[in-house]
Design a protein around this motif. Structure first.
Motif, PDB file in Angstrom:
ATOM      1  N   ASN A 166     -33.897 -24.677  -1.364  1.00  0.00           N
ATOM      2  CA  ASN A 166     -34.987 -24.827  -0.394  1.00  0.00           C
ATOM      3  C   ASN A 166     -35.476 -23.501   0.184  1.00  0.00           C
TER       4      ASN A 166
ATOM      5  N   LYS B 120     -39.777 -25.797  -6.834  1.00  0.00           N
ATOM      6  CA  LYS B 120     -40.145 -26.902  -5.947  1.00  0.00           C
ATOM      7  C   LYS B 120     -41.430 -27.585  -6.429  1.00  0.00           C
TER       8      LYS B 120
ATOM      9  N   GLU C 162     -34.743 -20.365   4.177  1.00  0.00           N
ATOM     10  CA  GLU C 162     -35.307 -21.702   4.001  1.00  0.00           C
ATOM     11  C   GLU C 162     -36.577 -21.856   4.815  1.00  0.00           C
ATOM     12  N   TRP C 163     -37.400 -22.822   4.404  1.00  0.00           N
ATOM     13  CA  TRP C 163     -38.662 -23.106   5.096  1.00  0.00           C
ATOM     14  C   TRP C 163     -38.377 -23.540   6.517  1.00  0.00           C
TER      15      TRP C 163
ATOM     16  N   LYS D  75     -42.319 -26.898   6.389  1.00  0.00           N
ATOM     17  CA  LYS D  75     -41.889 -28.100   5.650  1.00  0.00           C
ATOM     18  C   LYS D  75     -42.937 -29.203   5.736  1.00  0.00           C
TER      19      LYS D  75
END
Length: 188
Positions: free
Chosen positions: A18, A26, A150-151, A156
């Protein structure tokens, strides 16, 4: 039947799943999920096959790690006899605002090690690429932490909509061609 190689760049391993650097993986995972197809682990990567309107799209997630992506790209282009103009490489880009798209026919590696290795393997900078903006919202000296981070929650939420648009872009590339796709989606 016309064949295309759609390559999503990323690093293998759950610790990278992620992260911003893995946007290429992704995007391909999202398409595979939407289309009900699955990836098979094969030589130098995970591959899924998507057939749309008389075209075959091979979705490739190289398992060579980012810095050696060119080895997988070159292998699959030769194996499947895919021309450079039917290759599309999806990568993250720090120089673009988050969620912004830039599709190009050619260009430099922009300091991206995955693109640098593909350029070396293909002995060319002339292949289509699809850059997904991840922004440069990091403090000086923290680029690696940011890219491999990570986002955040806001990203997100936005990501869901952007991934849907990525699917449209990839299908447009195969069905309408690169120039039409660039005109429709660049800067969106």
């Amino acid at each position: 039947m016309k064949k295309f190689l759609i390559v999503g760049l990323g690093n293998i391993g759950s610790e990278y799943a992620n992260t911003r650097h893995n946007i290429g993986f992704k995007v391909l995972d999202y398409i595979a999920n939407q289309e009900g197809i699955s990836f098979q682990s094969v030589k130098l990567g995970d591959v899924a096959e998507l057939k749309i309107k008389g075209r075959t799209l091979l979705l490739l997630k190289p398992n060579t790690y980012m810095n050696l992506s060119g080895k997988a790209v070159n292998y699959w282009m030769e194996k499947e006899k895919i021309e450079k103009e039917n290759l599309l490489v999806i990568t993250d880009d720090l120089n673009l605002a988050f969620g912004t798209f830039r599709i190009k026919t050619k260009g430099s590696d922009g300091g991206h090690n995955g693109l640098k290795n593909i350029q070396l393997a293909l002995n060319s900078t002339e292949y289509p690429r699809f850059r997904f903006g991840i922004s440069d919202a990091f403090k000086k000296g923290k680029q690696v932490d940011y890219v491999l981070g990570e986002w955040d929650d806001t990203e997100k939420e936005t990501l869901k909509v952007r991934l849907e648009l990525c699917t449209e872009i990839i299908k447009s590339f195969a069905l309408a061609g690169l120039n039409t796709t660039m005109n429709l989606y660049n800067g969106k």
